[in-house]
Design an enzyme around this catalytic site. Structure first.
Site, mmCIF file in Angstrom:
data_model
loop_
_atom_site.group_PDB
_atom_site.id
_atom_site.type_symbol
_atom_site.label_atom_id
_atom_site.label_comp_id
_atom_site.label_asym_id
_atom_site.label_seq_id
_atom_site.Cartn_x
_atom_site.Cartn_y
_atom_site.Cartn_z
ATOM 1 N N ASP A 94 2.101 3.240 6.052
ATOM 2 C CA ASP A 94 0.675 3.038 6.440
ATOM 3 C C ASP A 94 0.953 2.457 8.323
ATOM 4 O OD1 ASP A 94 -2.054 3.049 6.576
ATOM 5 O OD2 ASP A 94 -1.679 0.300 5.665
ATOM 6 N N LYS A 144 -0.347 2.046 11.571
ATOM 7 C CA LYS A 144 -1.592 2.210 13.128
ATOM 8 C C LYS A 144 -1.961 0.692 13.400
ATOM 9 C CE LYS A 144 -4.491 0.651 8.353
ATOM 10 N NZ LYS A 144 -5.361 1.227 7.966
ATOM 11 N N ASN A 162 -2.570 -2.810 11.356
ATOM 12 C CA ASN A 162 -1.597 -3.477 10.807
ATOM 13 C C ASN A 162 -0.242 -4.287 11.718
ATOM 14 O OD1 ASN A 162 -2.163 -2.615 8.272
ATOM 15 N ND2 ASN A 162 -1.845 -1.307 8.216
ATOM 16 N N ASP A 201 1.500 -5.737 6.311
ATOM 17 C CA ASP A 201 0.665 -4.552 4.755
ATOM 18 C C ASP A 201 1.319 -3.816 4.528
ATOM 19 O OD1 ASP A 201 -0.979 -3.395 3.021
ATOM 20 O OD2 ASP A 201 -2.847 -3.209 4.609
ATOM 21 N N THR A 227 16.224 18.483 -16.644
ATOM 22 C CA THR A 227 16.189 19.090 -17.123
ATOM 23 C C THR A 227 15.286 20.824 -16.838
ATOM 24 O OG1 THR A 227 16.959 18.195 -19.493
ATOM 25 C CG2 THR A 227 16.349 20.685 -19.482
HETATM 26 N N1 LIG Z 1 0.650 -12.873 8.420
HETATM 27 C C1 LIG Z 1 -1.166 -13.050 8.635
HETATM 28 N N2 LIG Z 1 -1.289 -13.471 9.918
HETATM 29 C C2 LIG Z 1 -1.846 -13.291 10.127
HETATM 30 N N3 LIG Z 1 -3.310 -12.295 9.614
HETATM 31 C C3 LIG Z 1 -3.152 -11.342 9.043
HETATM 32 C C4 LIG Z 1 -1.126 -11.555 8.660
HETATM 33 N N4 LIG Z 1 -1.646 -11.211 7.142
HETATM 34 C C5 LIG Z 1 -2.731 -10.304 7.342
HETATM 35 N N5 LIG Z 1 -3.091 -10.634 7.911
HETATM 36 C C6 LIG Z 1 -4.459 -10.221 8.613
HETATM 37 O O1 LIG Z 1 -5.417 -10.064 7.209
HETATM 38 C C7 LIG Z 1 -5.519 -8.893 7.140
HETATM 39 C C8 LIG Z 1 -5.655 -8.129 6.074
HETATM 40 O O2 LIG Z 1 -4.384 -8.161 5.816
HETATM 41 P P1 LIG Z 1 -3.598 -6.749 4.512
HETATM 42 O O3 LIG Z 1 -3.568 -5.113 5.544
HETATM 43 O O4 LIG Z 1 -2.440 -7.171 4.920
HETATM 44 O O5 LIG Z 1 -4.805 -6.811 3.558
HETATM 45 P P2 LIG Z 1 -4.965 -5.202 2.586
HETATM 46 O O6 LIG Z 1 -5.338 -5.312 1.625
HETATM 47 O O7 LIG Z 1 -3.714 -4.669 2.396
HETATM 48 O O8 LIG Z 1 -5.349 -4.101 3.367
HETATM 49 P P3 LIG Z 1 -5.899 -2.958 3.392
HETATM 50 O O9 LIG Z 1 -7.658 -2.962 1.612
HETATM 51 O O10 LIG Z 1 -7.045 -1.799 4.364
HETATM 52 O O11 LIG Z 1 -4.642 -2.610 3.200
HETATM 53 C C9 LIG Z 1 -4.879 -7.991 8.402
HETATM 54 O O12 LIG Z 1 -4.845 -6.571 9.134
HETATM 55 C C10 LIG Z 1 -4.650 -8.925 9.644
HETATM 56 O O13 LIG Z 1 -5.760 -8.962 9.975
#
Ligand SMILES: Nc1ncnc2c1ncn2[C@@H]1O[C@H](COP(=O)(O)OP(=O)(O)OP(=O)(O)O)[C@@H](O)[C@H]1O
Length: 503
Positions: free
Chosen positions: A317, A319, A322, A335, A352
């Site tokens: 993923d 990009k 992330n 993410d 098999t």
């Molecule tokens: N450790 C962190 N510190 C600061 N911001 C964070 C952190 N983790 C995530 N975020 C913020 O929250 C957003 C969403 O987090 P994440 O991508 O893990 O969620 P997700 O539900 O997996 O998203 P998607 O459904 O789009 O895959 C990130 O893009 C970032 O902006």
């Protein structure tokens, strides 16, 4: 999750290609479509600052690439909270000689928006409601299984997960998780120790909030995933993968999972808080990055991918949304929702033969090559300002990817271009990074010739951008999210709760 912040596909933007269209209502979707399966992630978007906030990726049957479409969605949870903390908070060198020009580039800083944070305590929890339609109006028919050839992984990871309960306790019958109180590193954690301050991102199943750990007084990020949504979108295995992989890894450029737990409604993951915001925001604000800046971020990503691949983990993923920027200017990959631990393929060989379906034999499947492809896309996007393959319709994107045609900017750094070309090779057996020398081929490419990879790992390179951060809990580098749309907590039933026994 992918971010709330990062819907992608574009809003009118300076330097944007005419082929890179405006964003669609601030909605975005994230879709991974495999040969037969779809995995859809939905994301609420904020088009603040007119920055394109959606990323598209999709996995086409005939390509190893992963492309994601973000769908509009809302997430929320019912925070009955005390307002207690305020935050304003192939060895393949290029033959020709080349001296890379060093470009002066000012740090690009997010247009900081002062936000007065609503602080909430975390005693009550969450349910997400979301729109299950894609931007194209497709219904979410996501499946939990991967389109990876080794579909046995899911089964196996289920088993593996089952054994992986070192810091968990058994849930009690009421559905209240006694795993809320777990011990790790000598410390007893409990959800009550974390005070929610402000939402900094939303994703498919929930949201990510800035929190304060009341015991250590440190800021952290809490990812809250509503189990109802995880089940509805058939993402149970992916969420477990995410948690398990995060528990396994430790690298300077990947997010660190501090602790995870669940209650009767949600899954929780506690991370270090990365306060600089997303690379995506900086890139959109800058339009494009210089070769030097792109090189810095690419190098840290290569270092992280090399590490993940050494553990047989594919990230899948990559990009700018992330990639978070830490206070010190270095990258943190976040993410891991699509990350996958590749298992031993002996199963396939020892199966098999008479019963193995042709698609198992013929399937190209995913492997680490997808990450190297994505790196090529990312480097292109950093240098040019928009991705190499774009069309308003997913099908058009697939066509462009498969055509192998890339439009090049006239003044593009030729060495970077050479690397991108070698990464964006449709035949994954010929793709840089996926040949016999693995990541070393990428590391030895001339675009990286001035780098000492130990220095990269040890964060000795000077970051090109230093985020404007005033304190550790500063949230001004993130978009604003409404705290009003937290939905009432809905406890899932015992049967469903069992699906998460090993989380
Ligand atoms: N450790 C962190 N510190 C600061 N911001 C964070 C952190 N983790 C995530 N975020 C913020 O929250 C957003 C969403 O987090 P994440 O991508 O893990 O969620 P997700 O539900 O997996 O998203 P998607 O459904 O789009 O895959 C990130 O893009 C970032 O902006």
């Amino acid at each position: 999750m992918s971010t709330t912040t990062s819907a992608r596909l574009c809003t009118p933007f300076t330097g944007m290609s005419k082929n890179f269209p405006p964003s669609k209502n601030g909605s975005s979707s994230k879709l991974i479509a495999g040969t037969e399966t779809h995995m859809i992630k939905l994301t609420a978007l904020h088009n603040k600052k007119q920055i394109p906030t959606t990323r598209t990726s999709t996995n086409n049957t005939n390509t190893e690439a992963t492309f994601t479409f973000k769908l509009g969605r809302t997430t929320g949870s019912d925070v009955s909270g005390d307002l207690s903390v305020n935050s304003s908070e192939s060895s393949d060198p290029v033959e020709s000689d080349y001296s890379e020009k060093s470009e002066d580039e000012k740090a690009q800083q997010v247009e900081n928006t002062h936000v007065s944070a609503n602080s909430h305590s975390i005693s009550s929890v969450t349910t997400t409601s979301m729109n299950n339609e894609t931007v194209d109006g497709e219904k979410d028919e996501s499946h939990d299984a991967d389109d990876i050839t080794n579909t046995e992984d899911s089964d196996r990871s289920e088993q593996d997960d089952g054994n992986d309960t070192d810091d968990e306790e058994t849930d009690n019958e009421s559905g209240e998780s006694s795993s809320n109180l777990t011990e790790k590193g000598g410390r007893k954690y409990h959800l009550d120790h974390f005070q929610i301050i402000k939402t900094v991102g939303t994703g498919t199943f929930g949201r990510v909030c800035l929190c304060r750990d009341k015991v250590s007084n440190k800021y952290c990020a809490m990812k809250i995933l509503a189990m109802t949504e995880v089940i509805r979108l058939k993402q149970i295995e992916h969420v477990k993968n995410e948690r398990n992989i995060l528990r396994e890894i430790r690298h300077p450029f990947t997010i660190s999972l501090e602790w995870s737990t669940k209650d009767e409604s949600n899954l929780y993951m506690i991370f270090d808080y990365v306060c600089g915001g997303e690379l995506f925001t900086y890139l959109r604000n800058a339009g494009k990055f210089s070769s030097q800046t792109s090189n810095f971020y690419a190098a840290e990503i290569v270092s992280a991918l090399d590490y993940l691949h050494s553990l047989q983990i594919i990230y899948r993923d990559l990009k700018p949304e992330n990639l978070l920027i830490n206070r010190d200017g270095h990258i943190k990959i976040t993410d891991f929702g699509f990350a996958k631990k590749l298992r031993d393929r002996t199963w396939t060989l020892c199966g098999t033969p008479e019963y193995i379906a042709p698609e198992i034999i013929q399937s190209k499947g995913h492997n680490k090559a997808v990450d190297w492809w994505a790196l090529g896309v990312l480097i292109y996007e950093m240098l040019v300002g928009y991705p190499p393959f774009y069309d308003e319709q997913p099908f058009g994107i697939y066509e462009k990817i498969l055509s192998g045609k890339i439009e090049w900017e006239r003044h593009m750094d030729p060495i970077a271009k050479d690397l991108i070309k070698k990464l964006l090779v449709n035949d994954r057996t010929k793709r840089l990074g996926n040949m016999k020398n693995g990541a070393d081929d990428v590391k030895r490419h001339r675009w990286f010739k001035n780098l000492n990879w130990n220095d990269v790992y040890n964060k000795k390179l000077m970051p090109p951008i230093l985020p404007d951060v005033h304190h550790d809990g500063d949230t001004t580098n993130f978009d604003d999210y409404s705290e009003m749309d937290w939905k009432p907590t809905i406890a899932i039933d015992q049967k469903d709760l069992k699906l998460f026994n090993d989380f």
